[in-house]
Design a protein around this motif. Structure first.
Motif, PDB file in Angstrom:
ATOM      1  N   PRO A 361       0.896  -0.911   0.109  1.00 14.21           N
ATOM      2  CA  PRO A 361      -0.101  -0.006   0.167  1.00 14.21           C
ATOM      3  C   PRO A 361       0.686   1.203  -0.415  1.00 14.21           C
ATOM      4  O   PRO A 361       2.254   1.025   0.417  1.00 14.21           O
ATOM      5  CB  PRO A 361      -0.739  -0.225   1.395  1.00 14.21           C
ATOM      6  N   ASP A 391      -1.923   2.634  -8.142  1.00 12.66           N
ATOM      7  CA  ASP A 391      -2.583   2.163  -9.063  1.00 12.66           C
ATOM      8  C   ASP A 391      -3.998   2.853  -8.634  1.00 12.66           C
ATOM      9  O   ASP A 391      -4.189   3.562  -7.314  1.00 12.66           O
ATOM     10  CB  ASP A 391      -2.548   1.088  -9.066  1.00 12.66           C
ATOM     11  N   GLN A 392      -5.278   2.147  -9.037  1.00  9.15           N
ATOM     12  CA  GLN A 392      -6.490   3.189  -8.666  1.00  9.15           C
ATOM     13  C   GLN A 392      -6.735   2.059  -6.953  1.00  9.15           C
ATOM     14  O   GLN A 392      -7.192   3.153  -6.409  1.00  9.15           O
ATOM     15  CB  GLN A 392      -7.687   2.596  -9.178  1.00  9.15           C
ATOM     16  N   ASP A 393      -6.345   0.917  -6.934  1.00 11.86           N
ATOM     17  CA  ASP A 393      -6.299   0.729  -5.799  1.00 11.86           C
ATOM     18  C   ASP A 393      -5.390   1.009  -4.392  1.00 11.86           C
ATOM     19  O   ASP A 393      -5.188   0.845  -3.559  1.00 11.86           O
ATOM     20  CB  ASP A 393      -6.056  -0.801  -5.905  1.00 11.86           C
ATOM     21  N   GLU A 395      -2.105   0.678  -4.832  1.00  7.11           N
ATOM     22  CA  GLU A 395      -1.360  -0.658  -4.931  1.00  7.11           C
ATOM     23  C   GLU A 395       0.392  -0.118  -5.093  1.00  7.11           C
ATOM     24  O   GLU A 395      -0.196   1.069  -6.311  1.00  7.11           O
ATOM     25  CB  GLU A 395      -1.337  -1.713  -5.468  1.00  7.11           C
ATOM     26  N   ILE A 424       0.402  -6.213   0.052  1.00  8.16           N
ATOM     27  CA  ILE A 424      -1.158  -6.602   0.041  1.00  8.16           C
ATOM     28  C   ILE A 424      -1.377  -8.284  -0.790  1.00  8.16           C
ATOM     29  O   ILE A 424      -2.143  -8.561  -1.350  1.00  8.16           O
ATOM     30  CB  ILE A 424      -1.333  -5.354  -1.119  1.00  8.16           C
TER      31      ILE A 424
END
Lengths: 435, 435
Positions: A361, A391-393, A395, A424
């Motif tokens: 994260p 990225d969009q999450d 990560e 993750i």
């Protein structure tokens, strides 16, 4: 020696029909090189009516392949049925037991039953040959048994699966991710509908176990091959490897390890980072390549097509020509009874550099936790790359390259981090091939 | 087959002592692989007193090497004296005539007398083997005779001289000119005091003639090899080639050409421009590499050390192990009487791209004259490079790359320009290897 060598083919898929085409196309040349004609007398397959694009009318059709083993007009049975057990194994056992020589491209069967079949061949005075089982058209079995015969082989390693190499080098060229390239490879016929055997490294492990036995005079031990495939390799790993001067290749590697006293057999199939200057780094597409390092010859490289009907047929018929010439030496270069029993080697003491990729994260403290685990495990970090934004999450991909050190340190660092909220996904560890 | 195979060594230079070391170091392994012990019984060299770093006291010392051919305790004579005629040839003839098998690394002798020696061997029922003569430690003779035996070979080509490859790849890395790198290579032992045989391509031509005969089943024809060395290659050529996406390598190439009706043998040793993506472009230093293209197997690559005592000894002892196993097939893969007589192929009709380098004065009109000659000869220009300013003599290097076209056009263009005041030196023409 002008009596023809009489061949029966069991299995008429693409490789089987390739063998028919080759023996017919190059008949004159084969007779000159083999010093006697090579003649197909009988064939057997499941479906007699199927159009295979070759004329089989000159050959006896046999419904039950077991019959090939007892026919007077058969000297050599070529098994191209496939599968580690079942009909293929039955054909192989029966043919050898009846004193017929056996030629096969079936690595799965050999990895599981190679020693038993070699013993049957020895007792019957028949040959068991499998050049096509190790690296398609590349004559590396012959290269080890004949060409490098004078050497104590110190290490044998290489690219043994064309599907994985096609996928990895296409990921490299296009930046696409594993799943997309696999789907393309399936459409193009470079990968099977069920790609597990290829992409999880099992096919390469079959081949490596055969290579290792021949190279080191060791008893075949497929079950001891440590095997990790390429399905966890991401486009980001390939990009980061490139920045560091490496490409990623699925490598099968074997050597004899004497660190624990008696010689032990190290056998590993895993994705490796390969320095761009290394001959294996330039092997792209569905090509295979094998390096053998001998104590006098140094490094030998054998490269070529690892699959396909033409190359596979080339290797099958090379074996047939050997038999026609009377060269019927033991399957694994020496009689089974003389092969050394070697326990599997441990890997913790092996010194190498590693690439470790973490999916983390994007928050403070993550890096501190990872580097502390490295320190506590005694792993020295050479470089660290974090490329691009989360990225969009949220990560982030973080890659660490270690200084050379024992493999146990990296295993320990990963163990320390197991279950940590800073990770993750489980980390991906890849060994870096020395130049 | 537990009777030892008894070996005599003629010549105890670096390769000869390498063979002694190898047979002693790997004795047990060789016995397992050969299925009988291999034992040196007698040795012969000019100077008995010289310290060679190996203990020879267990072997009979023979002053006159001819005596090795008649000794009861000798099955195989290993000729490592060197030279195309003289003592080496006398030893080879006498040994074979007496039914002793002969193993040799002597490419010059084989290129000139290979067929005669092979016939003598056939008559006497002895083996003549020369794996070490073609590419040092690389088992390419075995690869063609055994591994690729099922194929009609369409083309065989490669890097056959380690000295030239060392010089060219060092010029590439350092930007230095030919003369300076050659001098360094001589100091380092990579080049002989008289480097003519290596740098003028004669050594590569010897090897190519052997490869061609084996690959194509053709009568050996060394005199027909077209041969140009690397001494005219300048640092500027290498830099320009790099800008165009090529490296320069001395390549020996052979194929059977049927353009003139009956099959003719094309054999050429020349510096080529090799595309950087081609496997041969990544072969650096004193390494050799050979590509064989077969009608079923496709492209096979064999790579390794082309010289040195260890690799050469590895190939010599591989031949000895073959003989120990009873594998005594004909020297050139088929009996001499069955080898096809092939006339030398013409080259004018051959289609390729070319690199042509001109050394010209820096004045108007030069380019017009050169391009007019190209036009009149029907040669189509793909690109032209002129890099850097004129040197202190006002000379400029101008390089042209042509579109693919018949070789005769380029020859004609050069003929038109012959004697022109626009050319300070004769142009250098290099073929561009297709990918």
């Amino acid at each position: 020696m002008t009596e023809p060598l009489k061949i029966a083919l069991a299995g008429l898929g693409t490789v089987g029909t390739g063998v028919v085409r080759l023996i017919e196309t190059n008949a004159q040349l084969i007779a000159r090189r083999a010093r006697r004609p090579v003649q197909i007398t009988a064939v057997s397959a499941r479906d007699r009516t199927k159009d295979r694009g070759v004329d089989l009318s000159a050959y006896a059709w046999v419904d039950d392949p077991a019959e090939l083993a007892t026919r007077e007009d058969v000297d050599v049975v070529v098994e191209m049925v496939g599968g580690s057990d079942g009909p293929a194994l039955a054909i192989a056992r029966t043919a050898l037991a009846h004193g017929k020589s056996l030629v096969t491209a079936n690595k799965a069967m050999l990895a599981h039953h190679g020693l038993e079949l070699a013993e049957t061949a020895e007792k019957a005075g028949a040959a068991l040959k499998f050049e096509a089982a190790v690296a398609g058209g590349i004559p590396v079995v012959n290269g080890l048994i004949d060409g490098a015969a004078a050497n104590a082989v110190e290490r044998v390693y290489g690219i043994l699966n064309g599907t994985c190499n096609y996928i990895l080098s296409t990921m490299e060229d296009t930046g696409a991710d594993f799943g997309d390239v696999l789907a393309d490879a399936q459409r193009l016929g470079y990968a099977e509908a069920d790609p597990t055997f290829d992409v999880e490294g099992i096919d390469a492990a079959h081949k490596l176990s055969l290579l290792a036995s021949i190279a080191f005079g060791a008893r075949l031990d497929f079950d001891a091959v440590e095997c990790v495939g390429i399905s966890q390799v991401k486009a980001a790993d390939i990009a980061q490897a490139q920045d560091l001067g490496y490409v990623i290749r699925l490598i099968g590697m074997s050597e004899v390890d004497t660190a624990e006293g008696s010689p032990r057999l190290f056998q590993r199939v895993r994705p490796f980072l390969v320095p761009t200057g290394h001959p294996l780094a330039n092997v792209d597409g569905p090509t295979n390549a094998i390096v053998a390092e001998g104590n006098f010859v140094g490094r030998l490289l054998f490269q070529g097509a690892g699959a396909g009907d033409g190359p596979t047929a080339s290797a099958v018929v090379a074996d047939i020509i050997d038999i026609a010439r009377g060269e019927k030496g033991p399957a694994f270069a020496m009689p089974v009874a003389e092969l050394e029993v070697m326990e599997p080697a441990a890997s913790g003491h092996r010194v190498s550099s590693f690439y470790i990729r973490f999916t983390v994260p994007d928050r403070p403290g993550v890096l501190a936790e990872i580097t502390a685990a490295m320190r506590d495990a005694g792993v020295s970090i050479e470089s660290m790359i974090q490329k691009g934004d989360p990225d969009q999450d949220g990560e982030v991909i973080l890659a660490i390259v270690t200084h050379p050190g024992p493999e146990s340190g990296v295993v320990e660092a990963v163990r320390i981090l197991d279950g940590s909220a800073s990770l993750i996904a489980p980390p991906l560890v890849m060994q870096i091939l020395g130049s």
